[in-house]
Design an enzyme around this catalytic site. Structure first.
Site, short mmCIF file in Angstrom:
data_model
loop_
_atom_site.label_atom_id
_atom_site.label_comp_id
_atom_site.label_asym_id
_atom_site.label_seq_id
_atom_site.Cartn_x
_atom_site.Cartn_y
_atom_site.Cartn_z
N ASP A 8 -4.37 -12.41 1.61
CA ASP A 8 -4.00 -11.06 1.18
C ASP A 8 -2.75 -10.66 1.96
O ASP A 8 -2.72 -10.75 3.20
CB ASP A 8 -5.13 -10.06 1.48
CG ASP A 8 -6.35 -10.28 0.61
OD1 ASP A 8 -6.32 -11.18 -0.25
OD2 ASP A 8 -7.34 -9.55 0.80
N ASP A 130 -12.48 -5.83 -10.86
CA ASP A 130 -12.95 -5.34 -9.57
C ASP A 130 -13.95 -4.24 -9.84
O ASP A 130 -13.59 -3.17 -10.36
CB ASP A 130 -11.78 -4.82 -8.74
CG ASP A 130 -10.68 -5.87 -8.58
OD1 ASP A 130 -11.03 -7.04 -8.37
OD2 ASP A 130 -9.50 -5.51 -8.68
#
Length: 239
Positions: A8, A130
């Site tokens: 990330d 998500d």
């Protein structure tokens, strides 16, 4: 099944979040390229990259690092985070990104997914779902779309998405185990490949995800926390 270790990126740093909360951001490694080299040495063939700046604001602060990962890691790079237009996809294609993950834009403009598949082919287009409490969250996980996650997955598969990356936000970064019931339902009912993301803590979770019939599993915090041996996970997934 494929193992996709994760990086990330935020402000050009390799970071992690807890349950997608930007207030919990913390650096976990100094050099993303060095991390990618560890992935490669463990036998991984692909890596999962999230551009957190792109997801939250649309800024491409991490483009240089993304290009370096694509050109120098020896891994296929899939990337998500703020890919909301065909121009965004074209930019990632020029950087060398292999698979592009459409998230929030798939909710607001489903036709964009169909157009992306037509332009790049289904293998290179994934939809990121998500979910929190069974509903799709958007814009860096901060907005509740009110859309049912399973119904949305059905729609995205029908539009031609090559894979769906399913993240249970409540488990992301928690090492609390993957959402097996949800994954079983998705793998049984959705026509494209399902990639599990969020909650992996150890090798037993990889076995459980594989038993669901998933096409892939993303490993993030478990790698950085040292609770899983990446090489063992790659071998188990490939068996």
């Amino acid at each position: 099944m494929k193992i996709l270790p994760a990086i990330d990126l935020k402000d050009c740093r390799c970071v992690r979040l807890y349950k997608g909360d930007f207030d919990t951001v913390h650096q976990v490694a100094d050099d993303p390229l060095a991390v990618a080299a560890v992935f490669k040495a463990a036998g991984a063939e692909e890596m999962h990259v999230v551009d957190l700046d792109g997801a939250k604001s649309g800024e491409r602060k991490n483009a240089g690092i993304v290009r370096a990962l694509c050109e120098n890691s020896g891994l296929k790079v899939e990337l998500g985070g703020g890919l909301r237009s065909m121009a965004d996809l074209e930019e990632m294609d020029k950087l060398g990104v292999w698979r592009m993950i459409i998230g929030s834009a798939a909710v607001s403009d489903p036709d964009f997914v169909a157009a992306a598949v037509a332009r790049f082919g289904k293998e290179r287009i994934a939809v990121g779902i998500d979910a929190l409490d069974g509903r799709v969250r958007t814009h860096g996980w901060v907005e509740d779309s009110g859309v049912d996650a399973f119904e949305f997955a059905e729609k995205m598969a029908a539009l031609g998405a090559g894979s769906i990356i399913f993240t249970d936000i409540s488990r992301d970064g928690t090492l609390s185990g993957p959402p097996i019931k949800e994954l079983e339902r998705l793998c049984a009912g959705i026509s494209c490949g399902i990639v599990a993301s969020g909650g992996v803590s150890g090798i037993e979770d990889i076995a459980a995800i594989k038993n669901c019939g998933a096409a892939g599993a993303i490993i993030g915090k478990a790698f950085y926390a040292g609770t899983i041996d990446l090489a063992d996970a790659v071998r188990l997934a490939a068996e």
